[in-house]
Design a protein around this motif. Sequence first.
Motif, PDB file in Angstrom:
ATOM      1  N   TYR A  99     165.606 -43.721 -62.027  1.00  0.00           N
ATOM      2  CA  TYR A  99     164.001 -43.828 -62.513  1.00  0.00           C
ATOM      3  C   TYR A  99     163.560 -45.812 -62.992  1.00  0.00           C
ATOM      4  O   TYR A  99     162.560 -45.472 -63.341  1.00  0.00           O
ATOM      5  N   ARG A 133     163.191 -33.902 -59.843  1.00  0.00           N
ATOM      6  CA  ARG A 133     163.262 -32.673 -59.588  1.00  0.00           C
ATOM      7  C   ARG A 133     164.072 -32.536 -61.020  1.00  0.00           C
ATOM      8  O   ARG A 133     164.712 -33.207 -61.186  1.00  0.00           O
ATOM      9  N   GLN A 134     163.630 -31.342 -61.681  1.00  0.00           N
ATOM     10  CA  GLN A 134     164.234 -30.904 -63.078  1.00  0.00           C
ATOM     11  C   GLN A 134     164.582 -29.335 -62.538  1.00  0.00           C
ATOM     12  O   GLN A 134     163.431 -28.929 -62.834  1.00  0.00           O
ATOM     13  N   SER A 135     165.397 -28.962 -63.372  1.00  0.00           N
ATOM     14  CA  SER A 135     165.892 -26.754 -63.029  1.00  0.00           C
ATOM     15  C   SER A 135     166.092 -27.268 -65.297  1.00  0.00           C
ATOM     16  O   SER A 135     166.947 -28.245 -64.711  1.00  0.00           O
ATOM     17  N   LYS A 171     169.546 -28.678 -66.914  1.00  0.00           N
ATOM     18  CA  LYS A 171     169.737 -29.663 -65.751  1.00  0.00           C
ATOM     19  C   LYS A 171     169.215 -30.730 -65.914  1.00  0.00           C
ATOM     20  O   LYS A 171     167.343 -30.737 -66.802  1.00  0.00           O
ATOM     21  N   GLU A 172     169.567 -32.515 -65.263  1.00  0.00           N
ATOM     22  CA  GLU A 172     168.628 -33.122 -65.923  1.00  0.00           C
ATOM     23  C   GLU A 172     168.134 -33.508 -64.722  1.00  0.00           C
ATOM     24  O   GLU A 172     167.933 -32.867 -63.973  1.00  0.00           O
ATOM     25  N   ARG A 173     166.680 -34.078 -64.832  1.00  0.00           N
ATOM     26  CA  ARG A 173     165.552 -34.810 -63.162  1.00  0.00           C
ATOM     27  C   ARG A 173     166.492 -35.143 -63.040  1.00  0.00           C
ATOM     28  O   ARG A 173     167.206 -36.612 -62.761  1.00  0.00           O
ATOM     29  N   GLU A 174     166.526 -34.945 -61.711  1.00  0.00           N
ATOM     30  CA  GLU A 174     166.997 -35.390 -60.374  1.00  0.00           C
ATOM     31  C   GLU A 174     166.640 -36.918 -59.857  1.00  0.00           C
ATOM     32  O   GLU A 174     165.158 -36.064 -59.023  1.00  0.00           O
ATOM     33  N   ALA A 214     162.865 -25.548 -58.961  1.00  0.00           N
ATOM     34  CA  ALA A 214     162.751 -26.192 -59.658  1.00  0.00           C
ATOM     35  C   ALA A 214     161.482 -26.935 -60.010  1.00  0.00           C
ATOM     36  O   ALA A 214     160.902 -26.546 -59.838  1.00  0.00           O
TER      37      ALA A 214
END
Length: 123
Positions: A107, A35-37, A40-43, A89
């Motif tokens: 990743y 998810r990515q808000s 923010k970075e994708r987590e 997100a």
Amino acid sequence: QLQLVESGGGSVQAGGSLRLSCTASGFAIHMAWFRQSPGKEREGVASIRTIGALTYYADFVKGRFTISRNNANNTVYLNMNNLKPEDTATYYCASERRRGICIPLTYYGLDYWGKGILVTISS
């Protein structure tokens, strides 16, 4: 080439539930949700291996989210309960086709990504 299509996003109030689905166009040895808000970075959120159905969860979703998959139709699900505003997100499905090198919740090893689906939680 593997295509991933997400569905099930939307808007709910805090404390509510949603179920995300991701259908792959073929077999994948490992499937995951990220998810990515904004800002923010994708987590990594959760992931699942085909063999043994091993699952992995980020600490911030443990006890609230459940990942599962249906190998017959190459679909992975993310059941999200007790949702919080901070869960808002864009959620992405990702997969590793066949190499078997993926490190869960990272990743590394992921081959393909979906376009993402928006989840909005209101307080």
